[in-house]
Design a protein around this motif. Sequence first.
Motif, short mmCIF file in Angstrom:
data_model
loop_
_atom_site.label_atom_id
_atom_site.label_comp_id
_atom_site.label_asym_id
_atom_site.label_seq_id
_atom_site.Cartn_x
_atom_site.Cartn_y
_atom_site.Cartn_z
N LYS A 194 45.18 27.95 50.21
CA LYS A 194 44.11 28.57 49.42
C LYS A 194 44.58 29.69 48.49
O LYS A 194 43.79 30.47 47.98
CB LYS A 194 43.06 29.13 50.37
N VAL A 232 45.52 30.89 45.08
CA VAL A 232 45.36 30.41 43.70
C VAL A 232 46.70 30.44 42.96
O VAL A 232 47.13 29.44 42.38
CB VAL A 232 44.31 31.28 42.97
N SER A 266 34.24 26.16 47.35
CA SER A 266 34.37 27.51 46.78
C SER A 266 33.62 27.61 45.46
O SER A 266 33.52 26.64 44.71
CB SER A 266 35.87 27.79 46.55
N TYR A 273 44.47 24.84 42.99
CA TYR A 273 43.67 25.14 44.19
C TYR A 273 42.20 24.81 43.92
O TYR A 273 41.58 24.05 44.67
CB TYR A 273 43.80 26.61 44.60
N GLN A 289 46.71 38.68 48.09
CA GLN A 289 46.25 38.34 46.74
C GLN A 289 44.82 38.84 46.52
O GLN A 289 44.42 39.13 45.43
CB GLN A 289 46.28 36.81 46.55
N ASN A 290 44.05 38.92 47.63
CA ASN A 290 42.63 39.25 47.51
C ASN A 290 42.41 40.76 47.57
O ASN A 290 43.18 41.51 48.17
CB ASN A 290 41.83 38.54 48.61
N LEU A 291 41.29 41.18 46.99
CA LEU A 291 41.01 42.60 46.81
C LEU A 291 40.90 43.38 48.11
O LEU A 291 41.59 44.41 48.27
CB LEU A 291 39.70 42.76 46.02
N LEU A 323 46.56 50.46 44.79
CA LEU A 323 45.89 49.24 44.35
C LEU A 323 45.94 49.17 42.83
O LEU A 323 45.73 50.18 42.13
CB LEU A 323 44.41 49.26 44.79
N SER A 324 46.27 47.99 42.30
CA SER A 324 46.15 47.78 40.85
C SER A 324 44.80 47.13 40.59
O SER A 324 44.50 46.07 41.16
CB SER A 324 47.26 46.85 40.34
N VAL A 325 44.00 47.79 39.77
CA VAL A 325 42.70 47.21 39.41
C VAL A 325 42.94 46.35 38.17
O VAL A 325 43.36 46.87 37.12
CB VAL A 325 41.66 48.31 39.12
N PHE A 326 42.69 45.04 38.30
CA PHE A 326 43.05 44.12 37.22
C PHE A 326 42.02 44.13 36.10
O PHE A 326 41.18 43.26 35.99
CB PHE A 326 43.20 42.70 37.78
N ALA A 335 35.61 43.71 36.94
CA ALA A 335 35.00 42.40 37.21
C ALA A 335 34.07 42.44 38.42
O ALA A 335 34.27 43.24 39.34
CB ALA A 335 36.10 41.37 37.41
N TYR A 355 30.47 39.62 47.26
CA TYR A 355 31.28 39.77 48.48
C TYR A 355 30.39 39.54 49.70
O TYR A 355 29.47 40.31 49.94
CB TYR A 355 31.90 41.17 48.52
N ARG A 377 44.09 40.07 35.30
CA ARG A 377 44.91 39.03 35.97
C ARG A 377 44.58 37.68 35.33
O ARG A 377 43.40 37.34 35.16
CB ARG A 377 44.61 39.01 37.47
C1 WQD Z 1 38.31 39.83 43.47
C2 WQD Z 1 38.27 40.83 42.31
C3 WQD Z 1 40.18 40.67 40.86
C4 WQD Z 1 43.12 41.99 43.81
C5 WQD Z 1 39.67 34.21 44.92
C6 WQD Z 1 39.68 32.72 44.78
C7 WQD Z 1 38.48 32.15 45.48
C8 WQD Z 1 38.49 32.61 46.91
C9 WQD Z 1 38.44 34.12 46.96
C10 WQD Z 1 39.64 31.10 48.39
C11 WQD Z 1 38.74 40.21 40.99
C12 WQD Z 1 40.14 42.02 41.57
C13 WQD Z 1 41.93 41.61 43.19
C14 WQD Z 1 43.79 43.15 43.38
C15 WQD Z 1 42.05 43.53 41.76
N1 WQD Z 1 39.65 32.15 47.56
N2 WQD Z 1 41.42 42.38 42.20
N3 WQD Z 1 43.22 43.90 42.37
O1 WQD Z 1 39.81 36.04 42.52
O2 WQD Z 1 37.33 36.46 42.97
O3 WQD Z 1 38.54 34.72 44.27
O4 WQD Z 1 39.62 34.59 46.27
O5 WQD Z 1 38.72 30.41 48.69
O6 WQD Z 1 38.53 30.75 45.44
O7 WQD Z 1 39.58 32.41 43.41
O8 WQD Z 1 39.02 37.10 44.69
O9 WQD Z 1 39.80 39.06 45.97
O10 WQD Z 1 41.45 37.87 44.42
O11 WQD Z 1 39.61 39.24 43.45
O12 WQD Z 1 41.56 44.23 40.85
O13 WQD Z 1 44.89 43.55 43.88
O14 WQD Z 1 39.19 41.89 42.59
O15 WQD Z 1 40.58 40.81 39.51
O16 WQD Z 1 37.98 40.79 39.96
P1 WQD Z 1 38.69 36.10 43.48
P2 WQD Z 1 40.06 38.32 44.69
#
Ligand code: WQD
Length: 347
Positions: free
Chosen positions: A88, A90, A128, A153, A202-204, A219-222, A233, A237, A299
Amino acid sequence: MSSKRVLVTGGLGFIGSHTVVALQNEGFEVVIIDNLSNSSIDVLGGITQITGKTPEFENIDLRDKSAVKSFFEKYPDIEDVIHFAASKAVGESVSNPLLYYENNISTLVYLLQELNKKESSRFIFSSSCTVYGQADNLPITEDAPVKEAESPYGNTKQIGEEIIKDTCKTKNSFKAISLRYFNPVGAHPTAEIGELPIGTPQNLIPFITQTAIGKRNKLSVFGDDYPTADGTAVRDYIHVMDLAEAHVHALERLINGKEKNNYEVFNLGTGKGNSVLEVINSFEKVSGEKLAYQIVGRREGDITAAYADTIKANTELNWKANRSLDDALKSAWKWQLVVKNREEEDH
Ligand code: WQD
């Protein structure tokens, strides 16, 4: 409620393990298949700590077609499957697409081939909101167009839904539901189970909690140049326990014959969008920690905003997300503190 056993593939993973707890809480007997490629056998103990019941566990790689066949010969009573097992990440899917097509598609086909041999069966698929890409209208309804996938993915989720839909067309007694998750976050309130990202998250939310615990510098805010209220963005949640409970409602819908068609799709979200900065503020409030972060560029592949229209799931599944973003972040932080303590004990 069925007295038969339910197979949960990927049941030691993040959403899978929380769904196993929700199933056991509802009285279901659970058998887990997991190949431990992105989970730990310790999760089995966490589930048992919460519910007092240890699910049966089979360490099987679903890419092994003969192993899948042998599983259903060993468990001939199983007609209900909740399918989480898949890759999972991406970004990884972009660099290694064939790994994703093999792991996410061939395994689904092998499972469906076995279920198709049965008189009747029921299948819940982990999909998803990524299938919508950047939707034209918000909140996003289930009839919003599926857009060209932004990643392999996401494509495996779209293809997976199509494979299931086509299978349902061939046999009325094969019933399936695809659940399109928005952003699953948080952990069980006992902190016995939670998200265990391998390597750099990878996730926030896991990145936020690892930053607050001192495992990451900041944390880097993308991006803060999106057309949103504060420029960051927006996502929907949803607490992982709300998500888990929705799977039980979906399975019971099929077991009780309440479905309108033998293939249905539901969005699973809170219906509320929050920006990255709002998440950071909420985290600082519930944890009492000041979060170190910096604004950087967008990102690749990220969309501006996504949040669910929840009416269909609320009415048809008789389910509603009732835990708040604060609840989710509080549980994520409690879980992160437990993980840190365990890591320190192990050293
Ligand atoms: C959330 C927000 C980022 C990390 C993905 C998959 C989705 C599901 C959930 C599997 C966005 C921002 C993130 C960071 C940031 N996965 N961010 N700094 O991309 O919405 O969804 O994960 O099922 O299918 O696409 O989730 O948590 O990666 O990002 O600023 O270090 O947080 O840009 O706006 P996303 P995410």
